[in-house]
Design a protein around this motif. Sequence first.
Motif, PDB file in Angstrom:
ATOM      1  N   UNK A 142     -72.692  55.305 -45.694  1.00  0.00           N
ATOM      2  CA  UNK A 142     -71.543  54.403 -45.553  1.00  0.00           C
ATOM      3  C   UNK A 142     -70.638  54.522 -46.771  1.00  0.00           C
ATOM      4  N   UNK A 143     -71.230  54.528 -47.953  1.00  0.00           N
ATOM      5  CA  UNK A 143     -70.438  54.615 -49.184  1.00  0.00           C
ATOM      6  C   UNK A 143     -69.723  55.961 -49.269  1.00  0.00           C
ATOM      7  N   UNK A 144     -70.496  57.036 -49.089  1.00  0.00           N
ATOM      8  CA  UNK A 144     -69.939  58.369 -49.308  1.00  0.00           C
ATOM      9  C   UNK A 144     -68.958  58.777 -48.215  1.00  0.00           C
ATOM     10  N   UNK A 172     -65.497  57.955 -49.167  1.00  0.00           N
ATOM     11  CA  UNK A 172     -65.094  58.564 -50.445  1.00  0.00           C
ATOM     12  C   UNK A 172     -65.508  57.754 -51.666  1.00  0.00           C
ATOM     13  N   UNK A 173     -66.559  56.945 -51.514  1.00  0.00           N
ATOM     14  CA  UNK A 173     -67.119  56.231 -52.651  1.00  0.00           C
ATOM     15  C   UNK A 173     -68.198  57.059 -53.313  1.00  0.00           C
ATOM     16  N   UNK A 174     -68.491  56.749 -54.578  1.00  0.00           N
ATOM     17  CA  UNK A 174     -69.561  57.445 -55.298  1.00  0.00           C
ATOM     18  C   UNK A 174     -70.559  56.411 -55.788  1.00  0.00           C
ATOM     19  N   UNK A 175     -71.816  56.587 -55.400  1.00  0.00           N
ATOM     20  CA  UNK A 175     -72.862  55.647 -55.794  1.00  0.00           C
ATOM     21  C   UNK A 175     -73.213  55.806 -57.265  1.00  0.00           C
ATOM     22  N   UNK A 176     -73.225  54.670 -57.994  1.00  0.00           N
ATOM     23  CA  UNK A 176     -73.698  54.663 -59.370  1.00  0.00           C
ATOM     24  C   UNK A 176     -75.106  54.079 -59.471  1.00  0.00           C
ATOM     25  N   UNK A 177     -75.517  53.359 -58.436  1.00  0.00           N
ATOM     26  CA  UNK A 177     -76.853  52.777 -58.437  1.00  0.00           C
ATOM     27  C   UNK A 177     -77.063  51.917 -57.214  1.00  0.00           C
ATOM     28  N   UNK A 178     -78.315  51.780 -56.817  1.00  0.00           N
ATOM     29  CA  UNK A 178     -78.654  50.976 -55.644  1.00  0.00           C
ATOM     30  C   UNK A 178     -80.087  50.498 -55.787  1.00  0.00           C
ATOM     31  N   UNK A 179     -80.320  49.210 -55.535  1.00  0.00           N
ATOM     32  CA  UNK A 179     -81.698  48.721 -55.566  1.00  0.00           C
ATOM     33  C   UNK A 179     -81.831  47.456 -54.727  1.00  0.00           C
ATOM     34  N   UNK A 180     -83.051  47.192 -54.283  1.00  0.00           N
ATOM     35  CA  UNK A 180     -83.354  45.968 -53.539  1.00  0.00           C
ATOM     36  C   UNK A 180     -83.451  44.827 -54.547  1.00  0.00           C
ATOM     37  N   UNK A 181     -82.507  43.899 -54.497  1.00  0.00           N
ATOM     38  CA  UNK A 181     -82.438  42.834 -55.499  1.00  0.00           C
ATOM     39  C   UNK A 181     -83.077  41.532 -55.033  1.00  0.00           C
ATOM     40  N   UNK A 182     -83.375  41.429 -53.738  1.00  0.00           N
ATOM     41  CA  UNK A 182     -84.067  40.241 -53.235  1.00  0.00           C
ATOM     42  C   UNK A 182     -84.681  40.600 -51.882  1.00  0.00           C
ATOM     43  N   UNK A 183     -85.793  39.973 -51.574  1.00  0.00           N
ATOM     44  CA  UNK A 183     -86.454  40.257 -50.297  1.00  0.00           C
ATOM     45  C   UNK A 183     -87.336  39.088 -49.906  1.00  0.00           C
ATOM     46  N   UNK A 231     -62.650  52.447 -55.787  1.00  0.00           N
ATOM     47  CA  UNK A 231     -61.924  53.184 -54.766  1.00  0.00           C
ATOM     48  C   UNK A 231     -62.510  52.921 -53.388  1.00  0.00           C
ATOM     49  N   UNK A 232     -61.661  52.714 -52.416  1.00  0.00           N
ATOM     50  CA  UNK A 232     -62.052  52.555 -51.005  1.00  0.00           C
ATOM     51  C   UNK A 232     -63.006  51.380 -50.800  1.00  0.00           C
ATOM     52  N   UNK A 233     -62.961  50.391 -51.694  1.00  0.00           N
ATOM     53  CA  UNK A 233     -63.917  49.287 -51.613  1.00  0.00           C
ATOM     54  C   UNK A 233     -63.781  48.513 -50.305  1.00  0.00           C
ATOM     55  N   UNK A 234     -62.555  48.215 -49.911  1.00  0.00           N
ATOM     56  CA  UNK A 234     -62.364  47.433 -48.695  1.00  0.00           C
ATOM     57  C   UNK A 234     -62.873  48.183 -47.464  1.00  0.00           C
ATOM     58  N   UNK A 235     -62.582  49.485 -47.411  1.00  0.00           N
ATOM     59  CA  UNK A 235     -63.061  50.292 -46.285  1.00  0.00           C
ATOM     60  C   UNK A 235     -64.577  50.324 -46.238  1.00  0.00           C
ATOM     61  N   UNK A 236     -65.205  50.402 -47.403  1.00  0.00           N
ATOM     62  CA  UNK A 236     -66.672  50.410 -47.472  1.00  0.00           C
ATOM     63  C   UNK A 236     -67.224  49.088 -46.948  1.00  0.00           C
ATOM     64  N   UNK A 237     -66.608  47.981 -47.365  1.00  0.00           N
ATOM     65  CA  UNK A 237     -67.056  46.659 -46.919  1.00  0.00           C
ATOM     66  C   UNK A 237     -66.948  46.535 -45.404  1.00  0.00           C
ATOM     67  N   UNK A 238     -65.821  46.966 -44.852  1.00  0.00           N
ATOM     68  CA  UNK A 238     -65.638  46.860 -43.404  1.00  0.00           C
ATOM     69  C   UNK A 238     -66.631  47.746 -42.654  1.00  0.00           C
TER      70      UNK A 238
END
Length: 219
Positions: free
Chosen positions: A147-149, A152-163, A177-184
Amino acid sequence: MTDITNYITNDFRAINSQETIASVQDFFADLSFSHFPVLEDGVYIGSIASDDIETFDIDKKVIDYKYTLEHFFARSNMIWLDVLEVFAKNHTNLIPVLDENNTYLGFYEIGDIIKFFHETPFLKEPGGIIIVKKGLLDYSMSEITQIVESNNGRLLGIFVSDANADSVQITIKISLGAMNEIIQTFRRYNYEIISEHQEDTYINNLKERSDYLDKYLNI
Protein backbone atom coordinates in the motif's frame (compact mmCIF):
# COMPACT_ATOMS: atom_id res chain seq x y z
CA MET A 1 25.05 3.87 12.02
CA THR A 2 26.99 2.76 15.09
CA ASP A 3 27.13 -0.95 15.91
CA ILE A 4 25.11 -1.66 19.06
CA THR A 5 28.02 -3.63 20.55
CA ASN A 6 29.90 -0.32 20.82
CA TYR A 7 27.59 0.39 23.74
CA ILE A 8 28.80 -2.60 25.78
CA THR A 9 30.44 -1.08 28.84
CA ASN A 10 32.61 -2.19 31.74
CA ASP A 11 32.47 1.08 33.65
CA PHE A 12 31.87 -0.99 36.79
CA ARG A 13 33.26 -4.48 37.30
CA ALA A 14 30.80 -7.32 37.81
CA ILE A 15 30.02 -8.35 41.38
CA ASN A 16 32.03 -11.32 42.63
CA SER A 17 29.88 -14.02 44.21
CA GLN A 18 32.16 -13.99 47.26
CA GLU A 19 31.56 -10.33 48.06
CA THR A 20 29.60 -9.50 51.18
CA ILE A 21 26.05 -8.28 51.03
CA ALA A 22 27.14 -5.16 52.92
CA SER A 23 29.59 -4.17 50.18
CA VAL A 24 27.03 -4.79 47.46
CA GLN A 25 24.47 -2.69 49.32
CA ASP A 26 27.02 0.13 49.37
CA PHE A 27 27.56 -0.34 45.63
CA PHE A 28 23.84 -0.02 44.84
CA ALA A 29 23.45 2.94 47.22
CA ASP A 30 25.68 5.06 44.99
CA LEU A 31 24.12 4.04 41.68
CA SER A 32 20.69 3.78 40.05
CA PHE A 33 20.97 0.27 38.59
CA SER A 34 17.97 -2.00 39.11
CA HIS A 35 20.19 -5.10 38.71
CA PHE A 36 23.85 -5.92 38.38
CA PRO A 37 25.65 -9.02 37.04
CA VAL A 38 27.29 -11.53 39.37
CA LEU A 39 30.27 -13.69 38.38
CA GLU A 40 31.44 -16.89 40.02
CA ASP A 41 35.01 -17.80 39.04
CA GLY A 42 34.64 -15.45 36.08
CA VAL A 43 31.39 -17.06 34.86
CA TYR A 44 28.10 -15.15 34.77
CA ILE A 45 25.61 -16.81 37.14
CA GLY A 46 22.81 -14.21 37.18
CA SER A 47 21.95 -10.66 38.13
CA ILE A 48 21.20 -9.48 41.63
CA ALA A 49 18.30 -7.04 42.09
CA SER A 50 18.79 -3.84 44.07
CA ASP A 51 15.34 -4.25 45.64
CA ASP A 52 16.10 -7.77 46.84
CA ILE A 53 19.44 -7.01 48.41
CA GLU A 54 17.91 -4.59 50.90
CA THR A 55 16.32 -7.56 52.66
CA PHE A 56 19.48 -9.71 52.82
CA ASP A 57 21.74 -10.31 55.84
CA ILE A 58 24.68 -7.90 55.49
CA ASP A 59 27.15 -10.40 56.97
CA LYS A 60 26.42 -13.04 54.34
CA LYS A 61 27.93 -13.33 50.88
CA VAL A 62 26.25 -12.93 47.52
CA ILE A 63 26.69 -16.64 46.82
CA ASP A 64 24.47 -17.39 49.83
CA TYR A 65 21.60 -15.84 47.88
CA LYS A 66 22.37 -17.47 44.56
CA TYR A 67 18.81 -18.78 44.36
CA THR A 68 17.48 -15.18 44.11
CA LEU A 69 19.57 -14.23 41.07
CA GLU A 70 17.76 -13.47 37.82
CA HIS A 71 19.23 -15.10 34.73
CA PHE A 72 18.41 -12.74 31.86
CA PHE A 73 21.13 -11.55 29.48
CA ALA A 74 21.73 -10.41 25.91
CA ARG A 75 23.96 -12.07 23.33
CA SER A 76 26.57 -9.89 21.67
CA ASN A 77 25.10 -10.78 18.26
CA MET A 78 21.54 -9.66 19.17
CA ILE A 79 19.99 -6.85 17.17
CA TRP A 80 18.91 -3.78 19.13
CA LEU A 81 15.19 -4.60 18.96
CA ASP A 82 15.81 -7.95 20.66
CA VAL A 83 17.91 -6.20 23.31
CA LEU A 84 15.07 -3.76 23.97
CA GLU A 85 12.75 -6.73 24.41
CA VAL A 86 15.05 -8.18 27.10
CA PHE A 87 14.96 -4.84 28.93
CA ALA A 88 11.15 -4.72 28.75
CA LYS A 89 10.47 -8.32 29.74
CA ASN A 90 12.73 -8.17 32.79
CA HIS A 91 11.86 -4.66 34.03
CA THR A 92 15.52 -3.75 34.26
CA ASN A 93 17.73 -0.84 33.27
CA LEU A 94 20.87 -2.96 32.85
CA ILE A 95 21.50 -6.18 30.91
CA PRO A 96 24.64 -8.35 31.04
CA VAL A 97 26.08 -9.22 27.62
CA LEU A 98 27.51 -12.67 26.83
CA ASP A 99 29.17 -13.94 23.68
CA GLU A 100 28.34 -17.23 21.94
CA ASN A 101 30.64 -19.07 24.38
CA ASN A 102 28.83 -17.57 27.41
CA THR A 103 31.82 -15.37 28.20
CA TYR A 104 30.79 -12.23 30.09
CA LEU A 105 31.65 -9.13 28.02
CA GLY A 106 30.10 -6.30 30.01
CA PHE A 107 26.64 -4.77 30.10
CA TYR A 108 24.15 -2.57 28.27
CA GLU A 109 22.43 0.35 29.99
CA ILE A 110 18.91 1.26 28.88
CA GLY A 111 19.83 4.89 28.27
CA ASP A 112 22.47 3.90 25.73
CA ILE A 113 20.08 1.61 23.84
CA ILE A 114 17.43 4.35 23.70
CA LYS A 115 20.14 6.67 22.36
CA PHE A 116 20.91 4.06 19.70
CA PHE A 117 17.19 3.90 18.84
CA HIS A 118 17.10 7.68 18.42
CA GLU A 119 19.83 7.39 15.79
CA THR A 120 17.83 4.95 13.65
CA PRO A 121 16.17 6.25 10.46
CA PHE A 122 12.78 5.49 12.07
CA LEU A 123 13.26 8.43 14.43
CA LYS A 124 16.02 10.46 12.81
CA GLU A 125 14.82 10.87 9.24
CA PRO A 126 11.95 13.26 8.47
CA GLY A 127 8.69 11.57 7.64
CA GLY A 128 5.10 11.00 8.62
CA ILE A 129 3.60 8.54 11.09
CA ILE A 130 0.45 6.57 10.31
CA ILE A 131 -1.14 4.27 12.87
CA VAL A 132 -3.57 1.75 11.43
CA LYS A 133 -5.80 -0.88 13.04
CA LYS A 134 -7.14 -4.14 11.68
CA GLY A 135 -8.33 -7.56 12.83
CA LEU A 136 -5.67 -9.78 14.32
CA LEU A 137 -6.02 -12.36 11.54
CA ASP A 138 -6.68 -9.89 8.74
CA TYR A 139 -3.59 -7.71 8.53
CA SER A 140 -0.51 -8.41 6.46
CA MET A 141 2.90 -6.73 6.65
CA SER A 142 3.43 -7.38 2.96
CA GLU A 143 0.06 -5.77 2.18
CA ILE A 144 0.95 -2.71 4.28
CA THR A 145 4.27 -2.40 2.47
CA GLN A 146 2.53 -2.72 -0.90
CA ILE A 147 0.00 0.00 0.00
CA VAL A 148 2.78 2.42 0.92
CA GLU A 149 5.06 1.66 -2.01
CA SER A 150 2.26 1.60 -4.61
CA ASN A 151 1.60 5.24 -3.67
CA ASN A 152 5.27 6.16 -4.13
CA GLY A 153 5.92 6.17 -0.39
CA ARG A 154 9.12 4.86 1.19
CA LEU A 155 8.96 2.89 4.42
CA LEU A 156 11.30 4.04 7.19
CA GLY A 157 9.95 1.61 9.76
CA ILE A 158 6.98 -0.52 10.73
CA PHE A 159 6.06 -2.37 13.91
CA VAL A 160 3.08 -3.73 15.84
CA SER A 161 2.57 -1.09 18.54
CA ASP A 162 -0.49 -2.59 20.24
CA ALA A 163 -2.38 -5.86 20.12
CA ASN A 164 -5.21 -7.70 21.82
CA ALA A 165 -7.24 -10.84 21.18
CA ASP A 166 -9.18 -9.19 18.37
CA SER A 167 -7.03 -6.58 16.63
CA VAL A 168 -3.62 -5.04 16.18
CA GLN A 169 -2.39 -1.49 15.84
CA ILE A 170 0.54 -0.99 13.50
CA THR A 171 2.74 2.10 13.52
CA ILE A 172 4.23 3.00 10.16
CA LYS A 173 6.77 5.73 9.39
CA ILE A 174 6.86 6.92 5.81
CA SER A 175 9.06 9.42 4.05
CA LEU A 176 6.98 12.47 3.25
CA GLY A 177 4.88 12.45 0.11
CA ALA A 178 1.59 10.93 -1.07
CA MET A 179 0.39 10.70 2.54
CA ASN A 180 -3.26 11.36 1.76
CA GLU A 181 -3.30 8.80 -1.05
CA ILE A 182 -1.71 6.23 1.26
CA ILE A 183 -4.34 6.90 3.94
CA GLN A 184 -7.19 6.52 1.47
CA THR A 185 -5.70 3.27 0.14
CA PHE A 186 -5.51 1.88 3.69
CA ARG A 187 -9.21 2.67 4.08
CA ARG A 188 -10.02 0.85 0.85
CA TYR A 189 -8.26 -2.20 2.28
CA ASN A 190 -10.39 -1.91 5.44
CA TYR A 191 -7.67 -0.58 7.73
CA GLU A 192 -8.93 1.85 10.36
CA ILE A 193 -6.78 4.98 10.61
CA ILE A 194 -6.04 5.62 14.30
CA SER A 195 -3.73 8.59 13.88
CA GLU A 196 -4.85 12.07 12.88
CA HIS A 197 -3.44 13.75 9.78
CA GLN A 198 -3.68 17.29 8.52
CA GLU A 199 -3.24 15.87 5.04
CA ASP A 200 -6.30 13.66 5.43
CA THR A 201 -8.70 15.48 3.10
CA TYR A 202 -11.34 12.79 3.62
CA ILE A 203 -11.73 13.74 7.28
CA ASN A 204 -11.42 17.46 6.54
CA ASN A 205 -14.10 17.31 3.86
CA LEU A 206 -16.47 15.46 6.17
CA LYS A 207 -15.89 18.05 8.87
CA GLU A 208 -16.47 20.95 6.49
CA ARG A 209 -19.69 19.39 5.23
CA SER A 210 -20.84 18.70 8.79
CA ASP A 211 -20.09 22.29 9.82
CA TYR A 212 -21.98 23.57 6.76
CA LEU A 213 -24.97 21.37 7.59
CA ASP A 214 -24.98 22.59 11.20
CA LYS A 215 -25.01 26.19 10.02
CA TYR A 216 -27.77 25.46 7.51
CA LEU A 217 -29.97 23.76 10.13
CA ASN A 218 -29.44 26.64 12.55
CA ILE A 219 -30.54 29.32 10.10
